[in-house]
Write an enzyme that holds these catalytic residues in place. Structure first.
Site, PDB file in Angstrom:
ATOM      1  N   LYS A   1       0.799  -1.234   0.000  1.00 50.15           N
ATOM      2  CA  LYS A   1       0.000   0.000   0.000  1.00 50.15           C
ATOM      3  C   LYS A   1       0.832   1.284   0.000  1.00 50.15           C
ATOM      4  O   LYS A   1       0.348   2.333  -0.406  1.00 50.15           O
ATOM      5  CB  LYS A   1      -0.949   0.018   1.206  1.00 50.15           C
ATOM      6  CG  LYS A   1      -2.136  -0.909   1.055  1.00 50.15           C
ATOM      7  CD  LYS A   1      -3.024  -0.789   2.275  1.00 50.15           C
ATOM      8  CE  LYS A   1      -4.311  -1.533   2.121  1.00 50.15           C
ATOM      9  NZ  LYS A   1      -5.322  -1.095   3.102  1.00 50.15           N
TER      10      LYS A   1
ATOM     11  N   ASP B   1     -10.628   3.676   1.485  1.00 50.94           N
ATOM     12  CA  ASP B   1     -11.011   3.279   2.852  1.00 50.94           C
ATOM     13  C   ASP B   1     -11.856   4.353   3.528  1.00 50.94           C
ATOM     14  O   ASP B   1     -12.805   4.047   4.244  1.00 50.94           O
ATOM     15  CB  ASP B   1      -9.765   3.005   3.708  1.00 50.94           C
ATOM     16  CG  ASP B   1      -9.227   1.604   3.487  1.00 50.94           C
ATOM     17  OD1 ASP B   1      -9.981   0.748   2.986  1.00 50.94           O
ATOM     18  OD2 ASP B   1      -8.044   1.378   3.803  1.00 50.94           O
TER      19      ASP B   1
ATOM     20  N   ALA C   1      -4.874   2.490   9.996  1.00 50.22           N
ATOM     21  CA  ALA C   1      -6.295   2.662   9.666  1.00 50.22           C
ATOM     22  C   ALA C   1      -6.838   3.990  10.191  1.00 50.22           C
ATOM     23  O   ALA C   1      -7.771   4.561   9.608  1.00 50.22           O
ATOM     24  CB  ALA C   1      -7.099   1.508  10.241  1.00 50.22           C
TER      25      ALA C   1
ATOM     26  N   THR D   1      -0.002   4.625  22.917  1.00 52.12           N
ATOM     27  CA  THR D   1       1.307   5.296  22.844  1.00 52.12           C
ATOM     28  C   THR D   1       1.080   6.733  22.398  1.00 52.12           C
ATOM     29  O   THR D   1       0.749   6.997  21.248  1.00 52.12           O
ATOM     30  CB  THR D   1       2.229   4.565  21.836  1.00 52.12           C
ATOM     31  OG1 THR D   1       2.217   3.173  22.148  1.00 52.12           O
ATOM     32  CG2 THR D   1       3.646   5.083  21.899  1.00 52.12           C
TER      33      THR D   1
ATOM     34  N   ILE E   1     -14.121  -0.345  13.561  1.00 52.36           N
ATOM     35  CA  ILE E   1     -13.746  -0.787  12.215  1.00 52.36           C
ATOM     36  C   ILE E   1     -13.229  -2.226  12.245  1.00 52.36           C
ATOM     37  O   ILE E   1     -13.085  -2.844  11.202  1.00 52.36           O
ATOM     38  CB  ILE E   1     -12.775   0.180  11.510  1.00 52.36           C
ATOM     39  CG1 ILE E   1     -11.377   0.119  12.092  1.00 52.36           C
ATOM     40  CG2 ILE E   1     -13.300   1.606  11.517  1.00 52.36           C
ATOM     41  CD1 ILE E   1     -10.346   0.742  11.158  1.00 52.36           C
TER      42      ILE E   1
ATOM     43  N   TYR F   1     -13.793  -6.000  12.459  1.00 48.98           N
ATOM     44  CA  TYR F   1     -14.999  -6.777  12.139  1.00 48.98           C
ATOM     45  C   TYR F   1     -14.823  -8.272  12.391  1.00 48.98           C
ATOM     46  O   TYR F   1     -15.654  -9.078  11.971  1.00 48.98           O
ATOM     47  CB  TYR F   1     -15.476  -6.515  10.702  1.00 48.98           C
ATOM     48  CG  TYR F   1     -14.439  -6.767   9.645  1.00 48.98           C
ATOM     49  CD1 TYR F   1     -14.255  -8.041   9.104  1.00 48.98           C
ATOM     50  CD2 TYR F   1     -13.618  -5.742   9.194  1.00 48.98           C
ATOM     51  CE1 TYR F   1     -13.298  -8.282   8.147  1.00 48.98           C
ATOM     52  CE2 TYR F   1     -12.658  -5.965   8.232  1.00 48.98           C
ATOM     53  CZ  TYR F   1     -12.502  -7.235   7.720  1.00 48.98           C
ATOM     54  OH  TYR F   1     -11.542  -7.462   6.769  1.00 48.98           O
TER      55      TYR F   1
ATOM     56  N   GLY G   1     -17.996  -2.968  11.701  1.00 50.01           N
ATOM     57  CA  GLY G   1     -16.986  -2.579  10.706  1.00 50.01           C
ATOM     58  C   GLY G   1     -17.064  -3.306   9.375  1.00 50.01           C
ATOM     59  O   GLY G   1     -16.319  -2.961   8.453  1.00 50.01           O
TER      60      GLY G   1
HETATM   61  P1  NAP Z   1      -1.929  -0.841  13.291  1.00 50.27           P
HETATM   62  O1  NAP Z   1      -1.356   0.114  12.317  1.00 50.27           O
HETATM   63  O2  NAP Z   1      -1.123  -2.013  13.737  1.00 50.27           O
HETATM   64  O3  NAP Z   1      -2.383   0.009  14.590  1.00 50.27           O
HETATM   65  C1  NAP Z   1      -2.859  -0.636  15.720  1.00 50.27           C
HETATM   66  C2  NAP Z   1      -3.407   0.365  16.718  1.00 50.27           C
HETATM   67  O4  NAP Z   1      -3.981  -0.383  17.801  1.00 50.27           O
HETATM   68  C3  NAP Z   1      -2.377   1.309  17.317  1.00 50.27           C
HETATM   69  O5  NAP Z   1      -2.984   2.554  17.603  1.00 50.27           O
HETATM   70  C4  NAP Z   1      -2.006   0.571  18.621  1.00 50.27           C
HETATM   71  O6  NAP Z   1      -1.565   1.460  19.648  1.00 50.27           O
HETATM   72  C5  NAP Z   1      -3.346   0.023  19.025  1.00 50.27           C
HETATM   73  N1  NAP Z   1      -3.203  -1.152  19.901  1.00 50.27           N
HETATM   74  C6  NAP Z   1      -2.812  -2.389  19.538  1.00 50.27           C
HETATM   75  N2  NAP Z   1      -2.817  -3.206  20.609  1.00 50.27           N
HETATM   76  C7  NAP Z   1      -3.212  -2.459  21.663  1.00 50.27           C
HETATM   77  C8  NAP Z   1      -3.417  -2.728  23.049  1.00 50.27           C
HETATM   78  N3  NAP Z   1      -3.214  -3.956  23.553  1.00 50.27           N
HETATM   79  N4  NAP Z   1      -3.846  -1.729  23.849  1.00 50.27           N
HETATM   80  C9  NAP Z   1      -4.072  -0.481  23.337  1.00 50.27           C
HETATM   81  N5  NAP Z   1      -3.893  -0.166  22.036  1.00 50.27           N
HETATM   82  C10 NAP Z   1      -3.477  -1.147  21.203  1.00 50.27           C
HETATM   83  O7  NAP Z   1      -3.287  -1.480  12.722  1.00 50.27           O
HETATM   84  P2  NAP Z   1      -4.262  -0.843  11.625  1.00 50.27           P
HETATM   85  O8  NAP Z   1      -3.769  -1.194  10.269  1.00 50.27           O
HETATM   86  O9  NAP Z   1      -4.461   0.589  11.982  1.00 50.27           O
HETATM   87  O10 NAP Z   1      -5.608  -1.685  11.847  1.00 50.27           O
HETATM   88  C11 NAP Z   1      -6.345  -1.604  13.055  1.00 50.27           C
HETATM   89  C12 NAP Z   1      -7.592  -2.467  12.930  1.00 50.27           C
HETATM   90  O11 NAP Z   1      -8.455  -1.938  11.929  1.00 50.27           O
HETATM   91  C13 NAP Z   1      -7.313  -3.920  12.511  1.00 50.27           C
HETATM   92  O12 NAP Z   1      -8.093  -4.769  13.323  1.00 50.27           O
HETATM   93  C14 NAP Z   1      -7.807  -3.979  11.076  1.00 50.27           C
HETATM   94  O13 NAP Z   1      -8.292  -5.265  10.727  1.00 50.27           O
HETATM   95  C15 NAP Z   1      -8.963  -2.988  11.113  1.00 50.27           C
HETATM   96  N6  NAP Z   1      -9.296  -2.433   9.786  1.00 50.27           N
HETATM   97  C16 NAP Z   1     -10.557  -2.569   9.326  1.00 50.27           C
HETATM   98  C17 NAP Z   1     -10.908  -2.049   8.093  1.00 50.27           C
HETATM   99  C18 NAP Z   1     -12.311  -2.215   7.571  1.00 50.27           C
HETATM  100  O14 NAP Z   1     -12.503  -2.117   6.350  1.00 50.27           O
HETATM  101  N7  NAP Z   1     -13.291  -2.418   8.417  1.00 50.27           N
HETATM  102  C19 NAP Z   1      -9.953  -1.361   7.314  1.00 50.27           C
HETATM  103  C20 NAP Z   1      -8.653  -1.225   7.819  1.00 50.27           C
HETATM  104  C21 NAP Z   1      -8.324  -1.769   9.059  1.00 50.27           C
HETATM  105  P3  NAP Z   1       0.004   1.834  19.835  1.00 50.27           P
HETATM  106  O15 NAP Z   1       0.278   2.999  18.946  1.00 50.27           O
HETATM  107  O16 NAP Z   1       0.101   2.139  21.267  1.00 50.27           O
HETATM  108  O17 NAP Z   1       0.794   0.599  19.432  1.00 50.27           O
END
Ligand code: NAP
Length: 276
Positions: A66, A102, A132, A154, A217, A219, A240
């Protein structure tokens, strides 16, 4: 001649996009195809050369490409640049343009499931500041949300993200949710908490105003613990899955010339694949 589209990623077998687009192609009786193609990172430039030769009308891009496709596209939509990721490619006369759908998926889902959600929306809480979250912030800003409060585990990550995004976004730690909640008409979880049933600690959803909307978001599962808790409080919820379905609409329209519907049958079909 069959109009062809694709999704590229590495690996790619998890993608639900072929099922979404295949369902629409069949529904509209189109002479079209949509295939998943595994493209390892070192073969991405060669794949773009193939695209320029006109075999495909375009396609989707998923992990890990991406960001890498930015340098290979002839033009990239400014919103995709703000979001920092391209997920949709359109090929016209050998030129490749990239965009990100998105944020449109997020908006399309809420517009369908909670009509009027963005009317007079003063304060929104966004949980999570990962990849996301960028699309969600762009989406909320496009609806002129008065104040966006970004809460993340964080804090530095959230500060960095807020600084990179246009517009004003305030940042606070996750544990300030209960202080901000009474002002918020919308809560969006963009963090990965909720996946596989994981739960936020110490979020008191009873602090939200009665008419607040809570959306996730994540799902998998469809009803995350956050959404379950919000429902117990009598709050409106939107899951989501609709974001995933609605983000596919603009690409389909661009490649195949027909605007597809996100309907109950499509949703049920994709829902049937969750957890597989
Ligand atoms: P990412 O870049 O890995 O970011 C993860 C986020 O979650 C960060 O803000 C992280 O905080 C936080 N986090 C993770 N574990 C945590 C914990 N134990 N306690 C508190 N905060 C925590 O992931 P992403 O790509 O943004 O995706 C996030 C979610 O969105 C995924 O589940 C993905 O499947 C979903 N999503 C859905 C769609 C849709 O079409 N519905 C589209 C895109 C993504 P830190 O900064 O502190 O690490």
């Amino acid at each position: 001649m069959t109009t062809k589209a694709f999704v590229i990623g590495h690996p790619i077998n998890h993608s639900r996009s072929p099922l979404i687009h295949g369902t629409w192609i069949a529904h509209h009786g189109l002479d079209a195809s949509y295939e998943a193609i595994d493209v390892p990172p070192d073969q991405l430039p060669a794949f773009f050369e193939r695209l320029r030769r006109g075999e495909f009308a375009g396609g989707n891009v998923t992990i890990p490409h991406k960001q890498d496709v930015f340098a290979l596209c002839d033009s990239v939509d400014p919103l995709a640049t703000s979001i920092g990721a391209v997920n949709t490619l359109v090929v016209e006369n050998g030129r490749i343009s990239g965009s990100n759908t998105d944020y449109l998926g997020f908006l399309g889902n809420l517009d369908a499931e909670a009509p009027g959600w963005s009317d007079r929306l003063d304060t929104a809480i966004v949980l999570g500041a990962g990849g996301a979250a960028r699309a969600i912030l762009v989406a909320l800003q496009s609806r002129n949300v008065g104040s966006i409060v970004l809460l993340n585990r964080t804090r530095d990550t959230a500060e960095k993200l807020a600084a990179e995004m246009p517009g004003s976004i305030s940042v606070a730690p996750l544990d300030s949710f209960n202080d901000v909640a009474p002002l918020a008409q919308l809560v969006v979880n963009t963090s990965s908490i909720g996946m596989h049933g994981s739960r936020f600690e110490n979020l008191d959803l009873s602090k939200l105003p009665k008419g607040a909307l809570v959306t996730d978001i994540v799902y998998t599962p469809l009803q995350t613990p956050l959404l379950q808790d919000a429902q117990v409080q009598g709050l409106k919820i939107v899951d989501g899955l609709g974001m995933l379905l609605h983000q596919a609409v603009p690409g389909f329209k661009a490649w195949f010339g027909v605007r597809p519907e996100v309907d109950k049958a499509l949703r049920a079909k994709i829902e049937g694949t969750l957890g597989h």
